[in-house]
Enzyme design. Structure first.
Site, PDB file in Angstrom:
ATOM      1  N   HIS A 271       0.874  -1.183   0.000  1.00 15.87           N
ATOM      2  CA  HIS A 271       0.000   0.000   0.000  1.00 15.87           C
ATOM      3  C   HIS A 271       0.908   1.229   0.000  1.00 15.87           C
ATOM      4  O   HIS A 271       1.360   1.678   1.046  1.00 15.87           O
ATOM      5  CB  HIS A 271      -0.891  -0.054   1.248  1.00 15.87           C
ATOM      6  CG  HIS A 271      -1.852   1.080   1.379  1.00 15.87           C
ATOM      7  ND1 HIS A 271      -3.187   0.970   1.044  1.00 15.87           N
ATOM      8  CD2 HIS A 271      -1.689   2.362   1.796  1.00 15.87           C
ATOM      9  CE1 HIS A 271      -3.799   2.129   1.277  1.00 15.87           C
ATOM     10  NE2 HIS A 271      -2.906   2.993   1.738  1.00 15.87           N
TER      11      HIS A 271
ATOM     12  N   CYS B 220      -2.542  15.661  -0.569  1.00 12.79           N
ATOM     13  CA  CYS B 220      -2.586  16.563   0.578  1.00 12.79           C
ATOM     14  C   CYS B 220      -3.265  17.874   0.180  1.00 12.79           C
ATOM     15  O   CYS B 220      -2.927  18.460  -0.845  1.00 12.79           O
ATOM     16  CB  CYS B 220      -1.151  16.830   1.007  1.00 12.79           C
ATOM     17  SG  CYS B 220      -0.949  18.226   2.077  1.00 12.79           S
TER      18      CYS B 220
ATOM     19  N   ASN C 205      -2.441   7.945  -2.961  1.00 15.60           N
ATOM     20  CA  ASN C 205      -2.016   6.583  -3.244  1.00 15.60           C
ATOM     21  C   ASN C 205      -1.415   6.508  -4.642  1.00 15.60           C
ATOM     22  O   ASN C 205      -1.675   7.354  -5.485  1.00 15.60           O
ATOM     23  CB  ASN C 205      -3.244   5.665  -3.231  1.00 15.60           C
ATOM     24  CG  ASN C 205      -3.837   5.532  -1.849  1.00 15.60           C
ATOM     25  OD1 ASN C 205      -4.637   6.345  -1.432  1.00 15.60           O
ATOM     26  ND2 ASN C 205      -3.432   4.504  -1.121  1.00 15.60           N
TER      27      ASN C 205
END
Lengths: 303, 303
Positions: free
Chosen positions: B204, B237, B246
């Site tokens: 991840h 962000c 991601n």
């Protein structure tokens, strides 16, 4: 001593693909900031005909404004004897010739077939060597061609060997349109380094599809320790505001330094060049590290 | 059969970090486009308290609007028993619990120490198993913590082993703040797969510094064939318009498919979801492939 040599190509490969043309004075400022950050291998411009690349029409003028730095190598592209003549009137330290691994791209880019290109480059290489200087060879479309698709490795190998025989000291293998993926890079470079020592090869990855850093990593694993990059990830396609050009120097420096590989470059200082370019080009550049450093600074400023 | 399982986390991990809140109906449309593109593992939302993640306050409502698809697994995050109770009133197929590998991040994120977190998750896992369903475990900050810096592998190993004992079928190892680099990923995963089978692990990676795709590539080389990603690279962000969340599903699919690894996802169709999200969020998303496909289409349209 850095363990990896980064060749900063943003002022050339980057700016030649930007739609807005920067002034010579801004380019000089950018070069200054790059050198302040520790860049030692600086490709500053190209002596192709200004009709083809108006962004770099000020090649001679720009180089004349650069400071005398014995610790920095100023590099320039020269397409042919005519370009070389202009370049030789400046204090360029190192020259680069270029051609493509695919026939069609070579034809469209240089207006000559591959075999017709060799004598033109031979003349340039010979003359540069007569001046006691080094010539690098760029080979484009090694990992894919916009016209021909896959490009056989045998094309690349033939051109590389021929250019080495002609006297280039290094070959920069270009993923010109940014289609390469790591296993392909691994496979091609493994085969190529059977014939040509890794020290003679450099990786030149465009980040059109986000794979450039992964490709750079794989190259490094195969012993290729010279990588080309552009500060900010300059050179995006004018059609796509967010599309990337060369792999961003900031991202490459971040990855390498955190991997324990020294680059000799100060990342925080390097960001100054990217931010000035963003201001002058009027757009955000694709480097992720540039954006994340900017975000961190904004956060610090906010209450 | 795809050779790699991509877990699409954009609707959850992506949207929870976007400052603009999308309507339930738009989220439903996005889910539809993702499924049209071939996404089979779809994390749709999180049942954390709406006070903490207002972006996902419509969790129950959203899942109720989704079509019954036996070929798609709808997944949702549940922080505790209370969240699970809400989730169990919907037809979520699979659940995920989460905690951090670093004490401080766990404390800030979950408001509990690591050891205090286990019993809370134990209760959730037990109840999900009673319902005959699967639970995944997310472990955050495996490759670095914003408060503690480097996180020892022993922390991660301890948590992974404990969660496996408690009954999670898979562990998703998070580079939560996007600091990981390939050799670090290689080293950590090599050590971890000595203890835990690679089939139980997923990668991840956040792309804050551009390294996510390289990290995904390295994970794959170590036999980890489940990767989390967000369409468009959602989740940037809020302080940095270009900063990435991601790893972008589009970029990952491009890389994998060109590497000869089947993902079961149609890239062109996938772009439809990214473009709708761009329109609805009012900003360009970081996926390079999304931008390059858009650029190619614009070029075709232009004379």
């Amino acid at each position: 001593m850095p363990e990896v040599t980064l060749v900063e190509v943003g002022l050339r490969d980057g700016l030649q693909n930007e739609s807005r043309i920067l002034s010579t004075s801004v380019k000089g400022q950018l070069a200054g900031l790059l050198m302040d950050a520790g860049v030692k291998e600086l490709e500053v411009t190209s002596f192709v005909h200004p009709r083809w690349v108006p962004q770099l029409a000020d090649a001679t003028e720009l180089i004349r404004t650069l400071p005398d730095r014995t610790d920095v190598r100023y590099r320039a592209l020269v397409p042919n004897q005519k370009g070389l003549e202009r370049a030789l009137q400046t204090n360029v330290d190192e020259f680069a010739v270029f051609m493509s691994a695919s026939e069609t791209h070579n034809q469209k880019n240089i207006n000559k077939g591959i075999d017709e290109t060799f004598p033109v480059l031979q003349e340039v290489i010979q003359e540069v060597q007569n001046q006691g200087k080094r010539v690098r060879g760029y080979v484009s479309t090694v990992f894919g061609c916009p016209y021909e698709g896959e490009v056989p490795l045998s094309n690349t190998a033939r051109i590389c060997n021929r250019l080495l025989e002609m006297g280039v000291y290094e070959l920069s293998l270009g993923d010109t349109i940014g289609v390469a993926v790591p296993n392909q890079v691994k496979e091609k470079l493994k085969a190529l380094t059977q014939e040509i020592p890794a020290e003679r090869l450099a990786g030149h990855f465009h980040d059109t599809r986000g794979t450039a850093l992964a490709n750079a990593y794989v190259s490094l694993e195969l012993g290729i320790t010279t990588l080309d990059s552009a500060f900010g990830g300059l050179g995006g396609c004018p059609y796509a505001p967010g599309a990337a050009g060369n792999v961003a120097t900031e991202d490459l420096v971040y990855m390498l330094e955190r991997m324990g590989v020294s680059t000799g470059i100060d990342l925080k200082k390097l960001c100054q060049a990217g931010w000035l370019a963003e201001e002058q080009l009027g757009k955000q550049l694709p480097s992720k590290v540039l954006q994340s450093v900017a975000a961190a600074e904004k956060k610090e400023e906010s209450p």
